[in-house]
Design a protein around this motif. Structure first.
Motif, short mmCIF file in Angstrom:
data_model
loop_
_atom_site.label_atom_id
_atom_site.label_comp_id
_atom_site.label_asym_id
_atom_site.label_seq_id
_atom_site.Cartn_x
_atom_site.Cartn_y
_atom_site.Cartn_z
N ARG A 123 -6.65 1.04 -3.81
CA ARG A 123 -7.87 0.46 -4.37
C ARG A 123 -8.33 1.18 -5.63
O ARG A 123 -8.68 0.54 -6.63
CB ARG A 123 -8.99 0.49 -3.32
N LYS A 124 -8.37 2.49 -5.60
CA LYS A 124 -8.88 3.23 -6.76
C LYS A 124 -7.93 3.10 -7.95
O LYS A 124 -8.36 2.88 -9.08
CB LYS A 124 -9.08 4.69 -6.40
N THR A 176 0.84 -1.19 0.00
CA THR A 176 0.00 0.00 0.00
C THR A 176 0.88 1.25 0.00
O THR A 176 1.98 1.25 0.54
CB THR A 176 -0.93 0.02 1.22
N ALA A 180 -10.94 -6.22 -2.56
CA ALA A 180 -9.67 -5.52 -2.33
C ALA A 180 -9.59 -5.22 -0.84
O ALA A 180 -10.29 -4.32 -0.35
CB ALA A 180 -9.58 -4.25 -3.16
N THR A 210 -5.85 -8.07 -3.75
CA THR A 210 -6.89 -7.80 -4.73
C THR A 210 -7.23 -9.06 -5.50
O THR A 210 -6.32 -9.78 -5.96
CB THR A 210 -6.42 -6.72 -5.73
N LEU A 233 -2.22 -4.69 0.01
CA LEU A 233 -3.58 -4.86 -0.50
C LEU A 233 -3.65 -6.18 -1.24
O LEU A 233 -2.84 -6.45 -2.12
CB LEU A 233 -3.92 -3.71 -1.46
#
Length: 268
Positions: free
Chosen positions: A171-172, A139, A188, A258, A256
Motif C-alpha cells: 500500500r505505501k 503482495t 487498496a 488498488t 492488492l
C-alpha cells in the motif's frame, strides 16, 4: 521499440490466466465500467480483463508486449463476438493518445514493467481527467514473489535497475509510486484467491509449466544437470505453502487491488 523480447509465451501462461480470471473479474468490478466507457487493459496477456470490459459494453483496447498472447486474446474475443482493439506495446510507452481512456486496468501486468515510474506515468497520461485506474498486484512475500526467491539461484538475474513487481502490492509503496505520477489512491484492499489441485505435484507442475521465464531456461538447466534440483526446491516450497484439505491440495494467492484517480480530479 523495433522488437520486444519476452519469455511470456515460452510456457503455458494461458493455463495460469484461466485460474486468475476471478482476479480480473474483481478488478473490472472495482472499476465500475459503464457502457461506452473507453477502457485500456495494460499488459493484457490473454485478454481476461479486456474481454470482461468489452462484455460490459466498453470500447476496449488491450495492450501487451507478447504478440502470441495477443493472438490468443483476439481469438477469445472473436469467439465471444466482441470487438476489442489489440495492440502490441510496452507498458512504459503505451501506444495510446493522452487522456484517451476513461478506465485503465491492469491485472498482474504493469507490475512487470522494467521501469515502474515510467509505467505509472503512462497510466496517468492515458487516463481522462475523470478516469479511474484499477490494478491487481502480488503482495510482498505472497506465493509468487516468494517463488521468485526460491528460483533465483537458477534463473538469470533481473535487470539491475528493475524493482520487484510486488512493489505495486504494498500500500505505501504503490501509493508513493502513483502519487508521483499524479494519481491518488481511493482504495487498496488485500484479496486472496485459492487454487485447488489434485496434489502437491500437480501444483508444482502448474507453477513451472506456466512460467515462461522458467521454461525458457529448461534446456540450459538440463544441460547443467540442475533442472531436477529446481523442481525439487520448488516442490519443497509448495509443500511448505500448501494445505491439504478434503482430498485436495490448496495454494493461496494474495494480491492488492488498488483503485485510483487523477489527483487533480480529487481536489477539483
Amino acid at each position: 521499440m523495433s522488437a520486444f523480447l519476452t519469455t511470456w509465451a515460452a510456457g503455458d501462461y494461458p493455463a495460469m490466466a484461466r485460474r486468475l480470471m476471478p482476479v480480473a473479474e474483481a478488478v473490472v468490478a472495482a472499476a465500475a465500467i459503464r457502457p461506452d466507457d473507453r477502457v485500456v487493459d495494460v499488459a493484457t496477456g490473454t485478454g481476461n480483463a479486456a474481454i470482461l470490459a468489452a462484455r460490459c459494453g466498453a470500447r476496449t483496447v488491450g495492450v501487451d508486449l507478447e504478440p502470441a498472447l495477443l493472438e490468443l486474446a483476439r481469438r477469445r474475443a472473436v469467439d465471444d463476438g466482441l470487438a476489442v482493439d489489440w495492440r502490441v506495446g510496452d507498458a512504459s510507452r503505451l501506444p495510446l493518445r493522452d487522456a484517451s481512456a476513461d478506465v485503465v486496468l491492469s491485472v498482474f501486468g504493469v507490475i512487470y514493467a522494467n521501469d515502474h515510474e515510467a509505467a505509472a506515468r503512462e497510466l496517468s497520461r492515458v487516463g481522462a481527467p475523470s478516469g479511474r485506474v484499477s490494478l491487481a498486484a502480488w503482495t510482498p512475500g505472497s506465493l509468487l514473489p516468494a517463488m521468485g526467491q526460491v528460483l533465483g539461484e537458477y534463473l538469470p538475474p533481473p535487470p539491475a535497475a528493475s524493482a520487484p513487481p510486488s512493489r505495486w502490492g504494498d500500500r505505501k509503496s504503490v501509493g508513493r509510486l502513483l502519487a508521483a505520477a499524479g494519481l491518488r489512491i481511493t482504495s487498496a484492499v488485500v484479496h486472496r484467491l485459492g487454487l485447488s489441485f489434485a496434489n502437491a505435484d500437480a501444483a508444482t507442475s502448474l507453477l513451472i509449466d506456466t512460467a515462461g521465464h522458467v521454461v525458457a531456461e529448461r534446456d540450459r538447466l538440463v544441460a547443467q544437470c540442475r533442472w531436477e534440483a529446481l523442481r525439487a526446491d520448488l516442490r519443497s516450497f509448495v509443500d511448505d505453502r500448501g494445505v491439504a484439505d478434503g482430498g485436495r491440495f490448496w495454494l493461496e494467492l494474495e494480491y492488492l487491488l488498488t483503485t485510483a484517480v487523477l489527483a487533480s480530479a480529487v481536489t477539483a
